[in-house]
Scaffold this motif. Structure first.
Motif, PDB file in Angstrom:
ATOM      1  N   PRO A 284       0.810  -1.219   0.000  1.00  0.00           N
ATOM      2  CA  PRO A 284       0.000   0.000   0.000  1.00  0.00           C
ATOM      3  C   PRO A 284       0.841   1.266   0.000  1.00  0.00           C
ATOM      4  CG  PRO A 284       0.023  -0.970   2.188  1.00  0.00           C
ATOM      5  CD  PRO A 284       0.713  -1.948   1.276  1.00  0.00           C
ATOM      6  N   ALA A 285       0.200   2.352  -0.467  1.00  0.00           N
ATOM      7  CA  ALA A 285       0.826   3.679  -0.452  1.00  0.00           C
ATOM      8  C   ALA A 285      -0.253   4.697  -0.104  1.00  0.00           C
ATOM      9  CB  ALA A 285       1.457   3.997  -1.805  1.00  0.00           C
ATOM     10  N   TRP A 286       0.174   5.840   0.429  1.00  0.00           N
ATOM     11  CA  TRP A 286      -0.763   6.891   0.839  1.00  0.00           C
ATOM     12  C   TRP A 286      -0.361   8.217   0.206  1.00  0.00           C
ATOM     13  CZ3 TRP A 286       0.569   2.807   3.793  1.00  0.00           C
ATOM     14  CH2 TRP A 286      -0.477   2.076   4.393  1.00  0.00           C
ATOM     15  N   PHE A 287      -1.356   8.984  -0.201  1.00  0.00           N
ATOM     16  CA  PHE A 287      -1.181  10.293  -0.820  1.00  0.00           C
ATOM     17  C   PHE A 287      -1.583  11.350   0.197  1.00  0.00           C
ATOM     18  CE2 PHE A 287      -3.048  13.551  -3.895  1.00  0.00           C
ATOM     19  CZ  PHE A 287      -1.811  14.012  -4.323  1.00  0.00           C
ATOM     20  N   GLY A 288      -0.608  12.124   0.690  1.00  0.00           N
ATOM     21  CA  GLY A 288      -0.928  13.095   1.717  1.00  0.00           C
ATOM     22  C   GLY A 288       0.262  13.971   2.053  1.00  0.00           C
ATOM     23  N   ARG A 289       0.114  14.704   3.151  1.00  0.00           N
ATOM     24  CA  ARG A 289       1.169  15.595   3.627  1.00  0.00           C
ATOM     25  C   ARG A 289       2.113  14.793   4.532  1.00  0.00           C
ATOM     26  NH1 ARG A 289       1.071  21.109   4.403  1.00  0.00           N
ATOM     27  NH2 ARG A 289       0.174  21.141   2.321  1.00  0.00           N
ATOM     28  N   PRO A 290       3.414  14.822   4.297  1.00  0.00           N
ATOM     29  CA  PRO A 290       4.342  14.100   5.170  1.00  0.00           C
ATOM     30  C   PRO A 290       4.162  14.513   6.628  1.00  0.00           C
ATOM     31  CG  PRO A 290       5.467  14.846   3.212  1.00  0.00           C
ATOM     32  CD  PRO A 290       4.110  15.466   3.174  1.00  0.00           C
ATOM     33  N   ASP A 291       4.113  13.537   7.489  1.00  0.00           N
ATOM     34  CA  ASP A 291       3.911  13.782   8.914  1.00  0.00           C
ATOM     35  C   ASP A 291       5.254  14.102   9.561  1.00  0.00           C
ATOM     36  OD1 ASP A 291       3.312  13.776  11.591  1.00  0.00           O
ATOM     37  OD2 ASP A 291       2.017  12.022  11.502  1.00  0.00           O
ATOM     38  N   PRO A 292       5.433  15.323  10.044  1.00  0.00           N
ATOM     39  CA  PRO A 292       6.739  15.678  10.633  1.00  0.00           C
ATOM     40  C   PRO A 292       7.053  14.897  11.894  1.00  0.00           C
ATOM     41  CG  PRO A 292       5.130  17.415  11.021  1.00  0.00           C
ATOM     42  CD  PRO A 292       4.489  16.452  10.074  1.00  0.00           C
ATOM     43  N   ASP A 293       6.042  14.276  12.517  1.00  0.00           N
ATOM     44  CA  ASP A 293       6.291  13.491  13.725  1.00  0.00           C
ATOM     45  C   ASP A 293       6.725  12.063  13.414  1.00  0.00           C
ATOM     46  OD1 ASP A 293       5.661  15.570  15.435  1.00  0.00           O
ATOM     47  OD2 ASP A 293       3.527  15.075  15.462  1.00  0.00           O
ATOM     48  N   SER A 294       6.646  11.638  12.151  1.00  0.00           N
ATOM     49  CA  SER A 294       7.072  10.283  11.788  1.00  0.00           C
ATOM     50  C   SER A 294       8.578  10.263  11.540  1.00  0.00           C
ATOM     51  CB  SER A 294       6.324   9.809  10.543  1.00  0.00           C
ATOM     52  OG  SER A 294       6.685  10.600   9.415  1.00  0.00           O
ATOM     53  N   PRO A 295       9.217   9.098  11.642  1.00  0.00           N
ATOM     54  CA  PRO A 295      10.672   9.017  11.416  1.00  0.00           C
ATOM     55  C   PRO A 295      11.045   9.518  10.022  1.00  0.00           C
ATOM     56  CG  PRO A 295       9.858   7.005  12.435  1.00  0.00           C
ATOM     57  CD  PRO A 295       8.644   7.813  12.067  1.00  0.00           C
ATOM     58  N   GLY A 296      11.877  10.525   9.990  1.00  0.00           N
ATOM     59  CA  GLY A 296      12.298  11.093   8.721  1.00  0.00           C
ATOM     60  C   GLY A 296      11.202  11.836   7.985  1.00  0.00           C
ATOM     61  N   ALA A 297      10.070  12.091   8.657  1.00  0.00           N
ATOM     62  CA  ALA A 297       8.918  12.774   8.043  1.00  0.00           C
ATOM     63  C   ALA A 297       8.530  12.107   6.730  1.00  0.00           C
ATOM     64  CB  ALA A 297       9.226  14.258   7.837  1.00  0.00           C
ATOM     65  N   ARG A 298       8.517  10.769   6.721  1.00  0.00           N
ATOM     66  CA  ARG A 298       8.230  10.042   5.491  1.00  0.00           C
ATOM     67  C   ARG A 298       6.767   9.630   5.388  1.00  0.00           C
ATOM     68  NH1 ARG A 298      12.021   5.159   4.412  1.00  0.00           N
ATOM     69  NH2 ARG A 298      10.867   5.299   2.441  1.00  0.00           N
ATOM     70  N   VAL A 299       6.142   9.276   6.496  1.00  0.00           N
ATOM     71  CA  VAL A 299       4.766   8.766   6.457  1.00  0.00           C
ATOM     72  C   VAL A 299       3.809   9.882   6.071  1.00  0.00           C
ATOM     73  CG1 VAL A 299       2.921   7.708   7.812  1.00  0.00           C
ATOM     74  CG2 VAL A 299       5.303   7.020   8.194  1.00  0.00           C
ATOM     75  N   ALA A 300       2.896   9.603   5.138  1.00  0.00           N
ATOM     76  CA  ALA A 300       1.919  10.597   4.694  1.00  0.00           C
ATOM     77  C   ALA A 300       0.653  10.495   5.533  1.00  0.00           C
ATOM     78  CB  ALA A 300       1.589  10.385   3.218  1.00  0.00           C
ATOM     79  N   ARG A 301       0.146  11.629   5.951  1.00  0.00           N
ATOM     80  CA  ARG A 301      -1.089  11.703   6.726  1.00  0.00           C
ATOM     81  C   ARG A 301      -2.092  12.573   5.957  1.00  0.00           C
ATOM     82  NH1 ARG A 301      -1.754  15.462  11.524  1.00  0.00           N
ATOM     83  NH2 ARG A 301      -3.519  16.027  10.215  1.00  0.00           N
ATOM     84  N   SER A 302      -3.315  12.607   6.448  1.00  0.00           N
ATOM     85  CA  SER A 302      -4.324  13.453   5.806  1.00  0.00           C
ATOM     86  C   SER A 302      -3.941  14.918   5.959  1.00  0.00           C
ATOM     87  CB  SER A 302      -5.695  13.189   6.430  1.00  0.00           C
ATOM     88  OG  SER A 302      -5.701  13.559   7.805  1.00  0.00           O
ATOM     89  N   TRP A 303      -4.481  15.751   5.069  1.00  0.00           N
ATOM     90  CA  TRP A 303      -4.221  17.184   5.183  1.00  0.00           C
ATOM     91  C   TRP A 303      -5.509  17.951   4.891  1.00  0.00           C
ATOM     92  CZ3 TRP A 303      -3.807  14.948   0.466  1.00  0.00           C
ATOM     93  CH2 TRP A 303      -4.082  15.716  -0.680  1.00  0.00           C
ATOM     94  N   TRP A 304      -5.526  19.200   5.348  1.00  0.00           N
ATOM     95  CA  TRP A 304      -6.683  20.070   5.135  1.00  0.00           C
ATOM     96  C   TRP A 304      -6.451  20.833   3.844  1.00  0.00           C
ATOM     97  CZ3 TRP A 304     -10.367  18.582   8.247  1.00  0.00           C
ATOM     98  CH2 TRP A 304     -10.028  18.034   9.485  1.00  0.00           C
ATOM     99  N   ALA A 305      -7.098  20.383   2.779  1.00  0.00           N
ATOM    100  CA  ALA A 305      -6.843  20.931   1.449  1.00  0.00           C
ATOM    101  C   ALA A 305      -7.643  22.213   1.221  1.00  0.00           C
ATOM    102  CB  ALA A 305      -7.196  19.900   0.384  1.00  0.00           C
ATOM    103  N   ASP A 306      -7.185  23.006   0.266  1.00  0.00           N
ATOM    104  CA  ASP A 306      -7.956  24.190  -0.126  1.00  0.00           C
ATOM    105  C   ASP A 306      -8.935  23.806  -1.238  1.00  0.00           C
ATOM    106  OD1 ASP A 306      -6.466  24.095  -2.527  1.00  0.00           O
ATOM    107  OD2 ASP A 306      -4.905  25.348  -1.632  1.00  0.00           O
ATOM    108  N   GLU A 307      -9.825  24.726  -1.575  1.00  0.00           N
ATOM    109  CA  GLU A 307     -10.879  24.436  -2.550  1.00  0.00           C
ATOM    110  C   GLU A 307     -10.312  24.153  -3.937  1.00  0.00           C
ATOM    111  OE1 GLU A 307     -13.658  27.615  -2.428  1.00  0.00           O
ATOM    112  OE2 GLU A 307     -14.372  27.142  -0.408  1.00  0.00           O
ATOM    113  N   GLU A 308      -9.242  24.841  -4.295  1.00  0.00           N
ATOM    114  CA  GLU A 308      -8.638  24.619  -5.609  1.00  0.00           C
ATOM    115  C   GLU A 308      -8.088  23.203  -5.727  1.00  0.00           C
ATOM    116  OE1 GLU A 308      -4.989  26.332  -8.404  1.00  0.00           O
ATOM    117  OE2 GLU A 308      -5.486  27.327  -6.507  1.00  0.00           O
TER     118      GLU A 308
END
Length: 715
Positions: A284-308
C-alpha cells in the motif's frame, strides 16, 4: 468569513510542516521565544500587524493566517508515501480483503450504500443522501487529473507491477487498467458522496473511523444493533472496483479534528509487492502531507486541502453537510460487459450517438440504478410517521459534460408492489386476508431467539411482520418472492416461496425482522444482534456462520430455518384461493345431463362436534412438539367449543398429558383460555401449537405424539 481551528494548535502544526522551531520563528519576527510560546499555548494571540509578519515567515498569505482553514504550503509538500518492504523478506501480493468481492458496480453499490446508512446522522431525523457520479476523462481533462495525483511519481511503481503481472492476479488487473488508460486515452472515475453522515472522524493513526477505513484492514467500528456491516470488509470493494487500485477521499467531519471539519483529504493505493530502483515496497501507499512526527517525516497523513486542490482532484463536495466522498480512479465493471444488449450498441441513454466507451459508462449507470432499487427500496420508502432513511441518485458525465442527467432512484418505480406494501404497513391500512385488488395482508410470524453461550432454552419470541400483496406488471424482480430485511432496511435475503398451489395469483412479499418490525417490538434489538451474526460478509442471507456458532450454538441456525418455514407457510395461506365447491364451473355439464335432484339434507338442530382432519408435527430445537392442525366443522346451528389435548403415546397405562407453551388460531377459530371457539358459518379451521418442554416426562425424540380434540374442559 470561514474560520478554522484555534490559532495556537494551527501555528504549532505549521512550524512542524515548515520544520521551524519556536525560537527560529521568534528570530524571524524580532520577538522573544516566550511570546511565540504564549501564542501556541493559547495564553495570547498576536496583533494584526504581527500576523502579517507571521504570514511572511511561513511563506503564505495573510488570509490563510487569519482564517486558518487550511495549512500553509511551506515546508513539506503533498506527496506519495509507499510502505517499505518487510525486513524479513515477506511479500504481500495483494489485499486479501478485496478478493471477498467481485469487481462489480452492483456489489459496490450494495456495500457503499450500506456503509452510508450505518453512518447516517440520526439526531435531525433526515435521511442520508448518497450520490453516485460516473465521470469519464479524456484529453486535457485526463492530463490535468494525472498531474494532480502526481502520476509521474506513481508510474515507476505501476511499471514494476506490470513486470510481474503474469505471476499473480492483482498485477494482471492493474496492468490491464494502465494499458486501457493509455491505449484508449480515457479514465473512468466513480465518485460516491454521502451527506448527513458522520464523516471519517478520529485521528490519523489512533482508534477511530478514519484509521479504520484508511489505515487498517478487517476492522469494523459499526455501532448499533441495526448496522448492516460487521466484518470490516465492505470498504475493500472501493479498491476492488478500481483497476488501478487507487481511491482518493475527501471528508467533511461531524466532529471537528484539529479544530477543522472541511476538506480532510487523503488517498490510498493498493498494489502488490514490487521492487522499484532496487528498493522493495510492501504494497500500500498513501497520498498526503508528510507527517513531521514520523521518522524522517516520510509517512503521509491526511491534510486540510484548499478548494482549488479538491477541485483539481475531482473531490469538490456540493454542500458543507458532514459526510465523505470516495473517488474510485479507473473504475471498471466486468459484469456490465456481459450485459451488452442490442440497444447498448446503438445509442447512449439520452438517445444521442455514442462511442463504445461512452456506452460502457451508460451500462454502468443502469446497473447502479437497478442494484440500488433492488437492495435499498425499503430504506428509501416512508409512510405514516416513518421517514425514509435514504435518498440515492446516479449521474454520468464526460469531461464535466452531462451524458446521463442525474436520476433519483425511485422505490415506487423499482419495486412498486413491495413499496405499496411497506407504505400500507406504515400507514396502518393492512388487512388480515387479501379479498380485493391492491390490498396488503399482514401477519405476525414468530422468531424464537436462543439463549447465548450455548445454553438450552429460549430467550424470548420476537414477532416479525410479514406483508403480502399482489404483484404488479412494473416489478423488476421475480414474482412470488419474499424480501427479508432488518433495522437498516437493506434487503438481506431474497427467496422464492416453494410449493405454491397451482393457480396462485402472482404476489410479492416483505418480511420485517428486528428493528424493521418496529423498535418497540418485543426482543427487536436481540433479533437484530442474532440475525446480524447470521449474515456472511456479503450480507445476502441468514444461516450458519462461525460467529453464530461461537456466540450461540452450532444448532442456532435452526431457529432461522423454522422462521423461514413459518414465513412460507403463512404466505401460502394468505395467497391461497378459496376452495370452490364441486358444483362450481360445471354448469354446462349439468345442463347436458338429466339428474334427479335430491332434497338438501337439513342441518342438525342440536350442537355439532368438530373433527380433527389433519395434523403436521415436528420436534423443535428445544425438544418441544410443534403442531399445525386442521379441523373439519359439520353444518349445524351450534358448534361445540373444543379443547386440543396433546399426549405422549405409551405401550401401557394412561397417556401422559403435555401442557401447551403456545396455542394460536390461524383461521376459522379463536383461542380463548386453551379452548377453540369456531367462527359461525366456517366449515374448516386451523390452529398451531407448541408444547411446554418442562411438562415432558421423557425426551421428545423417544416418544410419539397423540393429539385429541375434546369437548367441555378437555378432561
Amino acid at each position: 468569513m470561514e474560520t478554522g481551528e484555534e490559532f495556537g494548535p494551527w501555528l504549532a502544526r505549521q512550524l512542524k510542516l515548515a520544520r521551524k522551531t519556536q525560537a527560529e520563528l521568534a528570530d524571524d519576527l524580532g520577538l522573544t521565544r516566550a511570546a511565540v510560546s504564549a501564542w501556541i499555548t493559547g495564553r495570547s494571540t498576536p496583533r494584526p500587524t504581527v500576523m502579517e509578519d507571521i504570514a511572511k515567515a511561513l511563506g503564505t498569505d495573510i488570509g490563510t493566517v487569519h482564517t486558518r482553514t487550511t495549512d500553509t504550503h511551506a515546508g513539506l509538500p503533498v506527496t506519495w508515501y509507499h510502505r517499505p518492504g518487510y525486513s524479513d523478506g515477506g511479500r504481500d501480493l495483494g489485499n486479501a480483503a478485496a478478493f471477498a468481492f467481485d469487481a462489480d458496480v452492483q456489489v459496490l453499490a450494495r456495500e457503499t450504500c450500506q456503509n452510508s446508512l450505518d453512518e447516517r446522522l440520526t439526531e435531525n431525523g433526515r435521511p442520508v443522501r448518497v450520490r453516485y457520479t460516473l465521470h469519464e476523462l479524456t484529453g486535457e481533462a485526463l492530463d490535468a487529473f494525472r498531474e494532480a495525483i502526481l502520476w509521474n511519481d506513481l508510474f515507476p511503481h505501476y511499471s514494476a507491477v506490470s513486470e510481474i503481472a503474469g505471476n499473480q492476479k492483482v498485477g494482471r488487473v492493474v496492468d490491464a487498467g494502465v494499458r486501457d488508460m493509455y491505449e484508449k486515452g480515457r479514465l473512468v472515475l466513480l465518485r460516491v458522496d454521502d451527506y448527513n453522515a458522520s464523516g471519517l472522524i478520529g485521528d490519523d493513526y489512533e482508534d477511530g473511523k478514519f484509521a479504520a477505513v484508511v489505515r487498517r484492514q478487517l476492522e469494523s467500528l459499526k455501532s448499533g444493533h441495526g448496522a448492516g456491516g460487521s466484518y470490516g470488509l465492505g470498504k475493500a470493494t472501493l479498491w476492488a472496483t478500481s483497476a488501478l487500485g487507487l481511491v482518493l477521499i475527501n471528508s467533511t467531519l461531524s466532529v471537528p479534528h484539529e479544530g477543522r471539519t472541511e476538506r480532510r483529504v487523503i488517498g490510498r493505493l493498493e498494489l502488490p509487492w514490487r521492487e522499484v530502483d532496487g528498493e522493495p515496497y510492501a504494497g500500500p501507499a498513501w497520498f498526503g502531507r508528510p507527517d513531521p512526527d514520523s521518522p524522517g517525516a516520510r509517512v503521509a497523513r491526511s491534510w486540510w486541502a484548499d478548494e482549488e486542490t479538491v477541485a483539481r482532484l475531482h473531490l469538490t463536495r456540493e454542500t458543507d453537510e458532514p459526510g465523505t466522498s470516495f473517488l474510485i480512479v479507473g473504475a471498471h465493471d466486468v459484469a456490465s460487459l456481459e450485459e451488452n444488449s442490442p440497444n447498448d450498441d446503438d445509442e447512449t441513454m439520452d438517445g444521442t450517438e455514442g462511442n463504445e466507451d461512452t456506452r460502457d459508462i451508460c451500462r454502468m449507470h443502469r446497473r447502479l440504478v437497478r442494484a440500488l432499487g433492488r437492495d435499498f427500496w425499503a430504506a428509501m420508502t416512508g409512510g405514516g410517521n416513518r421517514l425514509p432513511l435514504l435518498e440515492v441518485s446516479v449521474r454520468t458525465l464526460r469531461n464535466n459534460k452531462v451524458v446521463v442527467a442525474e436520476e433519483q432512484v425511485d422505490p415506487a418505480t423499482e419495486q412498486p408492489s413491495r413499496t405499496r406494501a411497506l407504505r400500507a404497513h406504515y400507514e396502518g391500512t393492512t388487512v388480515d386476508r387479501l379479498t380485493e385488488a391492491g390490498q396488503v395482508a399482514a401477519r405476525s410470524v414468530p422468531l424464537k431467539l436462543p439463549l447465548s453461550g450455548g445454553a438450552q432454552g429460549t430467550l424470548g419470541t420476537h414477532q416479525a411482520v410479514l406483508l403480502v400483496t399482489e404483484a404488479e406488471e412494473g416489478d423488476k424482480e421475480k414474482q412470488n418472492q419474499v424480501h427479508s430485511l432488518r433495522g437498516n432496511r437493506m434487503t438481506v435475503k431474497r427467496a422464492v416461496v416453494p410449493n405454491l398451489p397451482l393457480g396462485t395469483n402472482p404476489f410479492q412479499a416483505v418480511l420485517l425482522v428486528g428493528e424493521a418490525a418496529g423498535e418497540s417490538a418485543p426482543f427487536a434489538k436481540e433479533a437484530e444482534e442474532f440475525l446480524r451474526a447470521a449474515e456472511p460478509p456479503e450480507h445476502d442471507r441468514w444461516g450458519q456462520t462461525e460467529e453464530l456458532t461461537l456466540r450461540w450454538s452450532p444448532s442456532a441456525y435452526r431457529r432461522i430455518n423454522w422462521l423461514t418455514t413459518e414465513v412460507n407457510s403463512a404466505v401460502r395461506e394468505l395467497v391461497a384461493r378459496p376452495k370452490r365447491s364441486n358444483r362450481e364451473g360445471g354448469e354446462a355439464l349439468r345442463k347436458a345431463l338429466t339428474v334427479r335432484a335430491r332434497p338438501k339434507a337439513k342441518a342438525p338442530a342440536g350442537p355439532v362436534v368438530p373433527v380433527l382432519d389433519g395434523l403436521d408435527a415436528v420436534v423443535g430445537d428445544d425438544g418441544e412438539w410443534r403442531i399445525t392442525a386442521e379441523v373439519s366443522i359439520p353444518r349445524g346451528d351450534e358448534v361445540v367449543p373444543m379443547v386440543p389435548v396433546a399426549q405422549l403415546d405409551v405401550r401401557s397405562g394412561g397417556r401422559p398429558k403435555l401442557d401447551w407453551a403456545e396455542l394460536v388460531a390461524v383461521e376459522g377459530c379463536e383461542v380463548e383460555d386453551g379452548t377453540l371457539r369456531f367462527t359461525p358459518g366456517a366449515r374448516r379451521a386451523k390452529f398451531r401449537g407448541s408444547t411446554d418442554v418442562t411438562s415432558h416426562p421423557v425426551r421428545t425424540t423417544l416418544t410419539r405424539l397423540v393429539l385429541e380434540l375434546r369437548a367441555g374442559k378437555g378432561e
